[in-house]
Write a protein that holds these residues in place. Structure first.
Motif, PDB file in Angstrom:
ATOM      1  N   ARG A  35       4.652  30.070  49.917  1.00  0.00           N
ATOM      2  CA  ARG A  35       4.836  30.284  48.380  1.00  0.00           C
ATOM      3  C   ARG A  35       5.339  31.771  48.144  1.00  0.00           C
ATOM      4  O   ARG A  35       5.165  32.446  47.114  1.00  0.00           O
ATOM      5  CB  ARG A  35       3.750  30.023  47.649  1.00  0.00           C
ATOM      6  N   ARG A  36       6.264  32.152  48.914  1.00  0.00           N
ATOM      7  CA  ARG A  36       7.116  33.307  48.715  1.00  0.00           C
ATOM      8  C   ARG A  36       6.309  34.474  48.541  1.00  0.00           C
ATOM      9  O   ARG A  36       6.670  35.405  47.480  1.00  0.00           O
ATOM     10  CB  ARG A  36       8.311  32.895  47.695  1.00  0.00           C
ATOM     11  N   PRO A  37       5.513  35.232  49.588  1.00  0.00           N
ATOM     12  CA  PRO A  37       4.771  36.241  49.164  1.00  0.00           C
ATOM     13  C   PRO A  37       5.681  37.305  49.463  1.00  0.00           C
ATOM     14  O   PRO A  37       6.509  37.400  50.677  1.00  0.00           O
ATOM     15  CB  PRO A  37       3.671  36.173  50.147  1.00  0.00           C
ATOM     16  N   GLU A  38       5.791  38.632  48.883  1.00  0.00           N
ATOM     17  CA  GLU A  38       6.605  39.717  49.254  1.00  0.00           C
ATOM     18  C   GLU A  38       6.190  40.169  50.459  1.00  0.00           C
ATOM     19  O   GLU A  38       7.132  40.887  51.100  1.00  0.00           O
ATOM     20  CB  GLU A  38       6.300  40.713  47.931  1.00  0.00           C
ATOM     21  N   GLY A  39       4.972  40.094  50.670  1.00  0.00           N
ATOM     22  CA  GLY A  39       4.577  40.750  52.249  1.00  0.00           C
ATOM     23  C   GLY A  39       5.407  40.399  53.567  1.00  0.00           C
ATOM     24  O   GLY A  39       5.472  40.758  54.465  1.00  0.00           O
ATOM     25  N   LEU A  40       5.854  39.125  53.392  1.00  0.00           N
ATOM     26  CA  LEU A  40       6.765  38.517  54.496  1.00  0.00           C
ATOM     27  C   LEU A  40       8.520  38.776  54.455  1.00  0.00           C
ATOM     28  O   LEU A  40       9.239  38.241  55.216  1.00  0.00           O
ATOM     29  CB  LEU A  40       6.799  36.976  54.503  1.00  0.00           C
ATOM     30  N   LEU A  41       8.838  39.413  53.407  1.00  0.00           N
ATOM     31  CA  LEU A  41      10.122  39.886  53.243  1.00  0.00           C
ATOM     32  C   LEU A  41      10.494  41.028  54.302  1.00  0.00           C
ATOM     33  O   LEU A  41       9.698  42.045  54.498  1.00  0.00           O
ATOM     34  CB  LEU A  41      10.387  40.357  51.988  1.00  0.00           C
ATOM     35  N   PHE A  42      11.724  40.840  54.982  1.00  0.00           N
ATOM     36  CA  PHE A  42      12.200  41.705  55.857  1.00  0.00           C
ATOM     37  C   PHE A  42      12.449  42.882  55.077  1.00  0.00           C
ATOM     38  O   PHE A  42      12.614  43.160  53.567  1.00  0.00           O
ATOM     39  CB  PHE A  42      13.684  41.534  56.228  1.00  0.00           C
ATOM     40  N   GLN A  43      12.389  44.510  55.644  1.00  0.00           N
ATOM     41  CA  GLN A  43      12.547  45.631  55.024  1.00  0.00           C
ATOM     42  C   GLN A  43      13.732  46.328  56.000  1.00  0.00           C
ATOM     43  O   GLN A  43      13.753  46.150  57.309  1.00  0.00           O
ATOM     44  CB  GLN A  43      11.295  46.419  55.094  1.00  0.00           C
TER      45      GLN A  43
END
Length: 168
Positions: A35-43
């Motif tokens: 469900r699209r958590p921000e913690g999984l986004l690339f940085q």
């Protein structure tokens, strides 16, 4: 071709570029599934590499991967804005601190100057009082001499002494 690009499972057998696609697809699929958590986004570097690959291989990027990269870029911009604001707050706090110390120093100097001015005024008043007292004593002395001369009928000397008393 679908199999080579990873198909629905996100696996890729097509070399180094495919590894980047596989990594992005895998992360995007997990991101969607969770469900699209921000913690999984690339940085940072990971995000730049994925965006570069996506630009170079636009036809191979699916909607979920595109959404993932857009969300990651948005989050990156938010972090950059936050860092910028935090740095500006630090700069402003530093400037405020410098101004505070300057104001305190200026205030202390002003208080010292005011104290010196008060002391100088008090000294001037005391000197003026002493001068007035000395003049009064001189005038009194001339009047007494004038009285003495008057009693001796030396009127010219008496007038001269009285005039000296008046001139003071």
């Amino acid at each position: 071709a679908e199999e080579r690009r990873g198909g629905a499972g996100g696996q890729d057998n097509g070399g180094c570029g495919g590894a980047k696609l596989s990594m992005a697809r895998g992360r995007a699929a997990l991101w969607e599934q969770e469900r699209r958590p921000e913690g999984l986004l690339f940085q940072d570097a990971e995000l730049k590499a994925a965006e570069r690959w996506a630009r170079d291989h636009a036809s191979e990027v699916g909607a979920i991967e595109r959404d993932y990269l857009v969300a990651a870029r948005s989050k990156q911009r938010g972090r950059q804005r936050f860092r910028w604001l935090a740095n500006m707050a630090l700069v402003l706090a530093s400037v405020a601190l410098v101004l505070l110390f300057w104001a305190l120093e200026t205030r202390q100097q002003a208080e010292q100057e005011a104290t010196r001015a008060d002391n100088a005024r008090a000294t001037a008043v005391a000197e003026a009082d002493r001068a007035r007292a000395a003049e009064a004593n001189q005038a009194d002395l001339h009047n007494r001499h004038g009285d003495t001369h008057y009693k001796q009928e030396d009127y010219d000397a008496a007038i001269a002494e009285y005039n000296e008393a008046i001139n003071l």
